[in-house]
Design a protein around this motif. Structure first.
Motif, short mmCIF file in Angstrom:
data_model
loop_
_atom_site.label_atom_id
_atom_site.label_comp_id
_atom_site.label_asym_id
_atom_site.label_seq_id
_atom_site.Cartn_x
_atom_site.Cartn_y
_atom_site.Cartn_z
N ALA A 158 0.83 -1.21 0.00
CA ALA A 158 0.00 0.00 0.00
C ALA A 158 0.86 1.26 0.00
CB ALA A 158 -0.93 -0.01 1.21
N VAL A 159 1.91 1.25 0.82
CA VAL A 159 2.78 2.43 0.90
C VAL A 159 3.52 2.65 -0.41
CG1 VAL A 159 4.86 3.35 2.00
CG2 VAL A 159 3.04 2.38 3.40
N SER B 30 -5.32 0.16 -0.42
CA SER B 30 -5.54 -1.28 -0.27
C SER B 30 -6.66 -1.76 -1.18
CB SER B 30 -5.86 -1.61 1.19
OG SER B 30 -4.78 -1.28 2.03
N ARG B 31 -7.71 -0.97 -1.28
CA ARG B 31 -8.82 -1.35 -2.15
C ARG B 31 -8.40 -1.33 -3.62
NH1 ARG B 31 -14.09 1.74 0.53
NH2 ARG B 31 -14.15 0.50 2.46
N ALA B 32 -7.56 -0.37 -3.97
CA ALA B 32 -7.07 -0.32 -5.35
C ALA B 32 -6.21 -1.54 -5.67
CB ALA B 32 -6.27 0.97 -5.57
N LEU B 33 -5.40 -1.96 -4.71
CA LEU B 33 -4.57 -3.15 -4.90
C LEU B 33 -5.45 -4.40 -5.02
CD1 LEU B 33 -1.68 -2.44 -2.38
CD2 LEU B 33 -1.49 -2.49 -4.87
N SER C 154 -3.79 -6.38 1.79
CA SER C 154 -4.81 -5.37 1.46
C SER C 154 -6.07 -5.59 2.28
CB SER C 154 -5.14 -5.43 -0.04
OG SER C 154 -4.00 -5.15 -0.82
N ILE C 155 -6.44 -6.84 2.46
CA ILE C 155 -7.66 -7.14 3.21
C ILE C 155 -7.54 -6.71 4.66
CG2 ILE C 155 -9.08 -9.03 4.10
CD1 ILE C 155 -8.67 -10.46 1.44
#
Length: 279
Positions: free
Chosen positions: A84-85, A160-163, A247-248
């Protein structure tokens, strides 16, 4: 849910806004001008605009450097934030490059407008004045969007949602997979990677001169690939599963597709064979 535009979309949006404003104001100025500025007013307007924009851009860049260091610290303290980062860093870098180019364009138009005004008022001067001020306004809007995007309290969740959308685009399908099965398979995969790291003394050799810190799953998988214990394809699958699981736990929808569950089972079997361990 908040809409998070991709950097390419933002670049096209702000560029289109500038072109529209430049064309509309130039056409208006050429046909039905409301204000007519003399040379001193134009010089003052553009010199002031350039100084304001330079100050705002400089403060934004300085603040972002400190904020980026904070992101790196969070990534170091929690390895599950790495994906995410890193995606946030890429996003912010792309946006910052665009803003930098646009700010330089504004400076160039400002200088051209001031230089052209000395030769008398003309259609080109009108175009430069309106284009320059449109670029100034668009630059401030782009910088404002960038600042609010950077300080958003839900930036990790949105990333995270984008990943998740990238790794598991069909997770929203009517037929969903069993999240418990996915997590069970992932935990076994993580156990295999951890056992490999412990048996190979990777952690102690990498961190012999400082306090021992667990080697990340991605790093362990990469070591396996570089030592030809697993294939590039299996490494890519492992990387995707690690990204999805992280991500979850950091805000993505706790839903997986049946394809991902099947893929996790397949990866577990292939990894067990590669490490000669029965899953």
């Amino acid at each position: 849910m908040r809409v998070r535009w991709q950097p390419k979309t933002l670049i096209f949006a702000f560029s289109g806004l500038w072109l529209f404003l430049s064309g509309a104001t130039s056409l208006w100025g050429a046909t039905a001008s409301i204000l007519r500025l003399n040379e001193n007013q134009i010089l003052y307007l553009f010199s002031t605009s350039a100084q304001v924009l330079a100050g705002v851009y400089g403060l934004t860049l300085t603040g972002f450097v400190f904020f980026r260091n904070e992101l790196s610290r969070e990534e170091f303290e929690d390895e599950t934030l790495a994906d995410a980062v890193e995606s946030l860093k890429r996003r912010y870098f792309t946006m910052l490059v665009f803003i930098t180019v646009f700010v330089l364009l504004t400076f160039a138009l400002s200088n051209l407008a001031m230089a052209k005004e000395s030769g008398g008022h003309s259609l080109i001067t009108t175009l430069l004045i309106n284009s320059g001020q449109s670029a100034f306004g668009t630059s401030l809007l782009a910088i404002s969007y960038f600042i609010f995007d950077v300080i958003s309290p839900k930036r990790i969740e949105l990333a995270s949602r984008a990943l998740q959308e990238k790794v598991d685009p069909t997770h929203g399908a009517p037929t969903k997979g069993n999240l418990e099965d996915f997590l069970r398979n992932y935990n076994q995969i993580e156990m295999l990677l951890s056992e490999y790291g412990s048996s190979s003394s990777i952690t102690s050799s990498l961190y012999s001169s400082r306090p021992v810190r667990r080697t990340s799953n991605v790093r362990l998988a990469e070591i396996l690939m570089r030592n030809e214990r697993i294939s590039q394809l299996l490494f890519s699958k492992l990387r995707d599963l690690i990204t999805l699981r992280n991500s979850i736990i950091h805000g993505a929808d706790p839903v997986v597709s049946s394809e991902i569950v099947a893929a996790s089972q397949q990866v577990l079997s292939e990894l067990g064979v590669a490490l000669r361990v029965e899953p």
